[in-house]
Design an enzyme around this catalytic site. Structure first.
Site, PDB file in Angstrom:
ATOM      1  N   LYS A 168       0.706  -1.224   0.082  1.00  0.00           N
ATOM      2  CA  LYS A 168      -0.302  -0.199  -0.030  1.00  0.00           C
ATOM      3  C   LYS A 168       1.097   1.362  -0.250  1.00  0.00           C
ATOM      4  O   LYS A 168       1.058   1.906  -0.973  1.00  0.00           O
ATOM      5  CB  LYS A 168      -0.942  -0.093   0.975  1.00  0.00           C
ATOM      6  CG  LYS A 168      -1.870   1.165   1.254  1.00  0.00           C
ATOM      7  CD  LYS A 168      -2.116   1.346   2.724  1.00  0.00           C
ATOM      8  CE  LYS A 168      -2.091   1.261   4.311  1.00  0.00           C
ATOM      9  NZ  LYS A 168      -1.504   3.087   4.542  1.00  0.00           N
ATOM     10  N   ASN A 169       1.429   1.407   1.002  1.00  0.00           N
ATOM     11  CA  ASN A 169       2.676   2.283   1.238  1.00  0.00           C
ATOM     12  C   ASN A 169       3.547   3.033   0.023  1.00  0.00           C
ATOM     13  O   ASN A 169       4.115   3.711   0.035  1.00  0.00           O
ATOM     14  CB  ASN A 169       2.828   2.379   2.264  1.00  0.00           C
ATOM     15  CG  ASN A 169       2.554   2.741   3.336  1.00  0.00           C
ATOM     16  OD1 ASN A 169       1.001   2.961   3.104  1.00  0.00           O
ATOM     17  ND2 ASN A 169       2.478   2.254   5.173  1.00  0.00           N
ATOM     18  N   CYS A 200      -4.920  12.672  12.256  1.00  0.00           N
ATOM     19  CA  CYS A 200      -5.696  11.252  11.985  1.00  0.00           C
ATOM     20  C   CYS A 200      -6.024  10.683  13.315  1.00  0.00           C
ATOM     21  O   CYS A 200      -5.424  11.296  14.353  1.00  0.00           O
ATOM     22  CB  CYS A 200      -4.696  11.164  11.365  1.00  0.00           C
ATOM     23  SG  CYS A 200      -2.967  10.148  12.558  1.00  0.00           S
ATOM     24  N   ARG A 207       0.251  14.582  13.055  1.00  0.00           N
ATOM     25  CA  ARG A 207       0.550  14.114  12.011  1.00  0.00           C
ATOM     26  C   ARG A 207       0.975  15.846  11.082  1.00  0.00           C
ATOM     27  O   ARG A 207       0.148  15.395  10.196  1.00  0.00           O
ATOM     28  CB  ARG A 207      -0.211  13.085  10.600  1.00  0.00           C
ATOM     29  CG  ARG A 207       0.421  11.888  11.659  1.00  0.00           C
ATOM     30  CD  ARG A 207      -0.338  11.646  10.729  1.00  0.00           C
ATOM     31  NE  ARG A 207       0.335  10.130   9.983  1.00  0.00           N
ATOM     32  CZ  ARG A 207      -0.439   9.276   8.866  1.00  0.00           C
ATOM     33  NH1 ARG A 207      -1.270   9.123   9.829  1.00  0.00           N
ATOM     34  NH2 ARG A 207       0.661   8.267   8.023  1.00  0.00           N
ATOM     35  N   ASP A 266       4.113   0.677  12.226  1.00  0.00           N
ATOM     36  CA  ASP A 266       2.711   0.297  11.824  1.00  0.00           C
ATOM     37  C   ASP A 266       2.604  -1.373  11.991  1.00  0.00           C
ATOM     38  O   ASP A 266       1.751  -1.928  11.601  1.00  0.00           O
ATOM     39  CB  ASP A 266       2.702   0.657  10.065  1.00  0.00           C
ATOM     40  CG  ASP A 266       2.661   1.930   9.339  1.00  0.00           C
ATOM     41  OD1 ASP A 266       2.529   2.423  10.032  1.00  0.00           O
ATOM     42  OD2 ASP A 266       3.938   1.685   8.168  1.00  0.00           O
ATOM     43  N   ARG A 308      -8.790  -0.086   4.545  1.00  0.00           N
ATOM     44  CA  ARG A 308      -7.932   0.507   4.182  1.00  0.00           C
ATOM     45  C   ARG A 308      -6.816   0.118   3.374  1.00  0.00           C
ATOM     46  O   ARG A 308      -6.228   0.692   2.393  1.00  0.00           O
ATOM     47  CB  ARG A 308      -7.516   1.926   4.292  1.00  0.00           C
ATOM     48  CG  ARG A 308      -8.894   2.596   5.274  1.00  0.00           C
ATOM     49  CD  ARG A 308      -8.417   3.533   5.818  1.00  0.00           C
ATOM     50  NE  ARG A 308      -7.333   4.806   5.628  1.00  0.00           N
ATOM     51  CZ  ARG A 308      -7.253   5.952   6.132  1.00  0.00           C
ATOM     52  NH1 ARG A 308      -7.063   6.055   7.051  1.00  0.00           N
ATOM     53  NH2 ARG A 308      -6.180   6.461   5.214  1.00  0.00           N
TER      54      ARG A 308
HETATM   55  N1  EPU Z   1       6.664  14.698  10.650  1.00  0.00           N
HETATM   56  C1  EPU Z   1       6.452  15.924  10.495  1.00  0.00           C
HETATM   57  N2  EPU Z   1       6.395  16.655  10.016  1.00  0.00           N
HETATM   58  C2  EPU Z   1       6.727  16.489   8.874  1.00  0.00           C
HETATM   59  C3  EPU Z   1       6.353  15.339   8.448  1.00  0.00           C
HETATM   60  C4  EPU Z   1       6.321  14.187   9.570  1.00  0.00           C
HETATM   61  O1  EPU Z   1       6.971  15.866  12.172  1.00  0.00           O
HETATM   62  O2  EPU Z   1       6.541  17.046   7.845  1.00  0.00           O
HETATM   63  C5  EPU Z   1       7.310  13.789  11.366  1.00  0.00           C
HETATM   64  C6  EPU Z   1       5.323  13.026  11.839  1.00  0.00           C
HETATM   65  O3  EPU Z   1       4.605  13.208  12.525  1.00  0.00           O
HETATM   66  C7  EPU Z   1       6.093  10.969  12.483  1.00  0.00           C
HETATM   67  C8  EPU Z   1       6.829  11.537  11.615  1.00  0.00           C
HETATM   68  O4  EPU Z   1       7.764  12.342  11.332  1.00  0.00           O
HETATM   69  O5  EPU Z   1       5.920  11.415  13.887  1.00  0.00           O
HETATM   70  C9  EPU Z   1       7.032  10.446  10.668  1.00  0.00           C
HETATM   71  O6  EPU Z   1       6.220  10.619   9.446  1.00  0.00           O
HETATM   72  P1  EPU Z   1       6.330  10.243   8.474  1.00  0.00           P
HETATM   73  O7  EPU Z   1       6.076  11.240   7.481  1.00  0.00           O
HETATM   74  O8  EPU Z   1       7.364   9.451   7.422  1.00  0.00           O
HETATM   75  O9  EPU Z   1       5.209   9.662   7.932  1.00  0.00           O
HETATM   76  P2  EPU Z   1       4.029   9.808   6.718  1.00  0.00           P
HETATM   77  O10 EPU Z   1       5.201   9.372   5.432  1.00  0.00           O
HETATM   78  O11 EPU Z   1       2.767  10.303   7.050  1.00  0.00           O
HETATM   79  C10 EPU Z   1       4.160   6.375   6.457  1.00  0.00           C
HETATM   80  C11 EPU Z   1       3.666   6.010   6.180  1.00  0.00           C
HETATM   81  C12 EPU Z   1       2.670   5.778   7.255  1.00  0.00           C
HETATM   82  C13 EPU Z   1       3.942   4.829   8.583  1.00  0.00           C
HETATM   83  C14 EPU Z   1       4.755   6.312   8.082  1.00  0.00           C
HETATM   84  C15 EPU Z   1       6.120   5.914   9.240  1.00  0.00           C
HETATM   85  C16 EPU Z   1       2.143   5.697   3.538  1.00  0.00           C
HETATM   86  C17 EPU Z   1       1.382   5.761   3.195  1.00  0.00           C
HETATM   87  N3  EPU Z   1       2.098   6.116   5.593  1.00  0.00           N
HETATM   88  O12 EPU Z   1       3.514   8.212   6.772  1.00  0.00           O
HETATM   89  O13 EPU Z   1       1.180   4.097   7.144  1.00  0.00           O
HETATM   90  O14 EPU Z   1       3.325   5.033   9.801  1.00  0.00           O
HETATM   91  O15 EPU Z   1       5.089   6.274   7.150  1.00  0.00           O
HETATM   92  O16 EPU Z   1       6.607   4.664   8.761  1.00  0.00           O
HETATM   93  O17 EPU Z   1       2.872   6.062   3.682  1.00  0.00           O
HETATM   94  C18 EPU Z   1       0.242   2.573   7.425  1.00  0.00           C
HETATM   95  O18 EPU Z   1       0.099   2.337   6.722  1.00  0.00           O
HETATM   96  O19 EPU Z   1      -0.819   1.899   8.753  1.00  0.00           O
HETATM   97  C19 EPU Z   1       0.456   4.516   7.929  1.00  0.00           C
HETATM   98  C20 EPU Z   1       0.176   5.620   8.258  1.00  0.00           C
END
Ligand code: EPU
Length: 432
Positions: A24-25, A119, A124, A310, A402
């Site tokens: 998915k990701n 969320c 986030r 995750d 999802r």
């Molecule tokens: N963060 C910031 N600022 C930003 C972006 C992120 O402070 O601009 C923080 C977040 O709040 C968090 C950390 O950095 O504490 C990591 O977040 P990240 O940006 O890596 O998460 P994401 O890219 O939004 C993806 C996955 C998530 C998974 C996270 C962490 C996808 C679609 N989603 O989210 O997947 O938990 O990386 O590995 O790729 C799931 O599949 O259930 C899911 C939530």
């Protein structure tokens, strides 16, 4: 369609073989990246999921056709480049849709994308995404809940993309996609190293991008003039695969998961060893054969190659029937612990202080009516139910839909007794 729930009769050992679906990701940012292509793209191994359907709708709103062909491949083609607004109604359904902003900006010079909002497990933010795009020369304003980004032509830059919580997976993806068409060279320092970032980079390379270092903390992108359509297969879903392995261990079962890349799960196997969970791996297959209750473990979630956030909820379910006291710390999402209260309703003994939980392993769990609050919390409740005494009703399974393709079908093929039924109980407002 009305709400549905799972009814799961616990106590059946899982046995047999099952295949993991595509990631998915990986699939979500790769679908978004097709905005960059001059021609058509054909994507294989894209899972059939609610999140993929939501993104397909957003892509259509943005002038990109997205269709599944009879072989199951997802074909995309840019039809018109005039509509570059991703509306709140769709983006608020799925945070990952924010990853259309990088490709829109790079290809069309303009993007208006709703801020995703919080969320179920926290704030986030997207500050790192915006910092990276600004460094590439984008002008960015936030107006009425929308991010409006403009740039005549993006310019390569050196960008430090680490935040207080570490690296950002989709933030790295957004900047990498934007930099692929920028003038000159971009270096992303403190890039996320997740396999899904590597998969996105490989897809961009297949379209003609010049990218080195994906999978390390330093990614170098040399901008190219244009990217072509291409054919590409998404990697297997490491989180789904590990969820199935944990379900097997939970029921003291014997399960083989195929179509999996075990090298993406080293941190998980390390904890399996510590917990004395029996498993065998070879290049694309992992087998779990579990006899007794797992031993206690200590887990802190970390960016890749650390233990994935995750999988924190699912592993906690497993340790709720472990032998000793396990400790879980979610360092990435300190509030991603909504499953704890529900697991307690099934007899788990958990003490939570801030982002740390101590789980005292019990002999067995008991069935109870429970509610999924997010995708992985939902999966954790399903695997807990597989081992619980009695019949568990898991509500709000739209969260599970999802991100897990046909979870109940896969579990049923392994001998689980699980059915999906309409959920007629009224949705009560949250208790106060
Ligand atoms: N963060 C910031 N600022 C930003 C972006 C992120 O402070 O601009 C923080 C977040 O709040 C968090 C950390 O950095 O504490 C990591 O977040 P990240 O940006 O890596 O998460 P994401 O890219 O939004 C993806 C996955 C998530 C998974 C996270 C962490 C996808 C679609 N989603 O989210 O997947 O938990 O990386 O590995 O790729 C799931 O599949 O259930 C899911 C939530």
């Amino acid at each position: 369609m009305g709400l549905e729930k799972f009814i799961i009769e616990g106590g059946h050992r899982l046995k047999g073989e099952v295949s993991a679906s595509g990631s998915k990701n990986s699939a979500l940012p790769i679908i978004a990246a097709t905005i960059l292509a001059e021609g058509a793209c054909s994507l294989g191994n894209v899972p059939r999921l609610r999140d993929v359907d939501v993104l397909a709708k957003i892509m259509q709103t943005l002038g990109v056709s997205v269709e599944r062909d009879p072989l199951g491949r997802l074909n995309t083609k840019v039809i018109n480049e005039d509509a570059s607004t991703a509306p709140y109604e769709l983006v608020s359904m799925m945070r990952a849709s924010f990853c259309v902003i990088g490709p829109l900006l790079a290809k069309r010079g303009y993007a208006k994308v709703s801020l995703p909002g919080g969320c179920a497990f926290g704030d986030r933010p997207v500050d790192l995404h915006l910092k990276g795009l600004r460094a590439l020369g984008a002008e960015i304003q936030i107006e009425h809940g929308y991010v409006i980004a403009r740039a005549k032509k993006l310019r390569g830059a050196n960008i430090y993309l680490g935040g207080n919580m570490g690296s950002s997976v989709l933030g790295t993806g957004n900047v990498m996609m934007a930099a692929a068409l920028a003038d000159g060279q971009t270096i992303i320092e403190h890039a996320a190293c997740e396999p899904e970032v590597v998969d996105l980079a490989n897809f961009l390379i297949a379209m003609g991008a010049s990218i080195e270092g994906a999978g390390s903390h330093r990614i170098r992108i040399r901008g190219v003039r244009k990217l072509e359509g291409c054919s590409y297969d998404v990697i297997p879903d490491r989180i789904e695969a590990a969820t199935l392995l944990m379900a097997a261990a939970m029921t003291k079962g014997e399960v083989i998961v195929k179509n999996i890349d075990p090298t993406h799960l080293e941190a998980v196997f390390d904890k399996f060893k510590e917990a004395e969970i029996g498993f065998n791996r070879n290049c694309k297959v992992v087998a779990v054969g579990q006899e007794g209750r797992p031993k206690e473990v200590e887990i802190a979630t970390l960016p890749y190659p650390g233990f994935p956030t995750d999988l924190q909820a699912q592993m906690m379910s497993l340790m709720s029937i472990g032998q000793g006291a396990s400790v879980f710390i979610d360092s990435i999402y300190p509030d991603r612990l909504n499953h704890v209260a529900e697991l307690k309703r099934m007899g788990a003994k958990v003490l939570r202080v801030n982002n740390t939980c101590v789980i005292i392993g019990q002999n067995r769990l008991q069935a109870a009516p429970v509610m999924a609050s997010d995708l992985r919390a939902g999966a954790a409740l399903v695997i807990a139910a597989l081992a619980a005494e009695g019949e568990t009703h898991v509500r709000r399974i739209y969260h599970i839909d999802r991100g897990y393709e046909n979870l109940e079908g896969k579990l049923r093929s392994l001998g689980a007794v699980i059915k999906r039924v309409p959920d007629d109980a009224p949705e009560a407002p949250p208790a106060v």
